[in-house]
Scaffold this active site. Sequence first.
Site: not given
Length: 516
Positions: A40-43, A59, A175-176
């Site tokens: 899995w990968m996200n941003e 991520q 967050r972020d």
Amino acid sequence: MLNPKVAYMVWMTCLGLMLPSQAQSNDYRPSYHFTPDQYWMNEPNGLIKIGSTWHLFFQHNPTANVWGNICWGHATSTDLMHWAHKPTAIADENGVEAFTGTAYYDPNNTSGLGDSANPPYLAWFTGYTTSSQTQDQRLAFSVDNGATWTKFQGNPIISTSQEAPHDITGGLESRDPKVFFHRQSGNWIMVLAHGGQDKLSFWTSADTINWTWQSDLKSTSINGLSSDITGWEVPDMFELPVEGTEETTWVVMMTPAEGSPAGGNGVLAITGSFDGKSFTADPVDASTMWLDNGRDFDGALSWVNVPASDGRRIIAAVMNSYGSNPPTTTWKGMLSFPRTLSLKKVGTQQHFVQQPITELDTISTSLQTLANQTITPGQTLLSSIRGTALDVRVAFYPDAGSVLSLAVRKGASEQTVINYTQSDATLSVDRTESGDISYDPAAGGVHTAKLEEDGTGLVSIRVLVDTCSVEVFGGQGEAVISDLIFPSDSSDGLALEVTGGNAVLQSVDVRSVSLE
């Protein structure tokens, strides 16, 4: 970091849907877009250039093909195209996962985490405590040019209790962190997203570790921003020159979870002024603030520490807005092809414009060119070309009432069609027959963007085609549409046609793209 509650629900509802509906020899893995080695990968996170090396953090779940166990994956490149997979940079441990954040160089060692001879690189990230689902802000550092990262022993640097006066969600939606050094004030700046409150908060620090809240940017303070744009996430902030002037302006880029032109999440950018403590937004224009009108451009960030001699603002995002649903079995999530972001006047409006980085030319070979040729209804051009990794560039003068259509990944019953409709100056991507669209209700459909002819009547379209994606850039890059597609291996054809009138093709260049 995309909402963990939503991601978890997607995970739980989709565990039984992991097998693809059609056999694929390569599991749809792209030819020239970055994907994780597996799982899995996200941003993207912490995008930074160190020396001659571009660092990509992202991520990542290193243990499964679904959201969970989130850490910072890591890859490096010297050209933003050939990527080397590296060990996990910031791991999840002791019940705390490493959500999205950013990186920056600390040349004066204000953090005290390096020394004058070897200043550190710093990475700020959100710590997500799985037991309570609360979020705080944390720091890691590197003293070996980004090869390895050590978590700061005094984490968290902003606790949930410190956030509490500015966070009505009880630590569930802060967050972020985007962090940068603000030369004008001599302070470090942190921008936090508060998705549950549709706001950003601004914090300052003298040492990158001890932070003080300064202000909030709320949706209600941005003139022209629709109340339907909610769930703010993944902020970025930087100064950007206004092309053709001596001016620069501050830009805030973020990813709302709802309200984008294609539905769901998307990336928007707004301009404004910043005094070191608060950001004052210019009135927004809904027709120009979205960076992408497709369904699959999410959580964009820009590379920092890029030398002035380069001068580009380069951004990338994750191409996946469907959680675990896409029909890939060994990986989920891919990086958009890196693109430059600039600000310029196009016609009578100020636009953000984007173009694929020029490095793409070094890995592409021209297959066919056309020049000064008229295409008429009933003709089909480019039909002899086969390919699943292409860079197609078309510049044309359309007749009034005409529709120019470029079909890519074309097969017996599959095609993705890029149309330009002259009568309403509309660029569109039609995924209705693009292949497998059964995996998600939002996987098909038509996405559109306004694209005016230039002052001479010319329309320019550039289409990056890969195994499971199309990225369409219209005009100077003021209209962009990025979408995932999942056609069969055999759907590798191309066709250029026109209806409703002629089009004069000023130039056509079809290029094959290969990393080998």
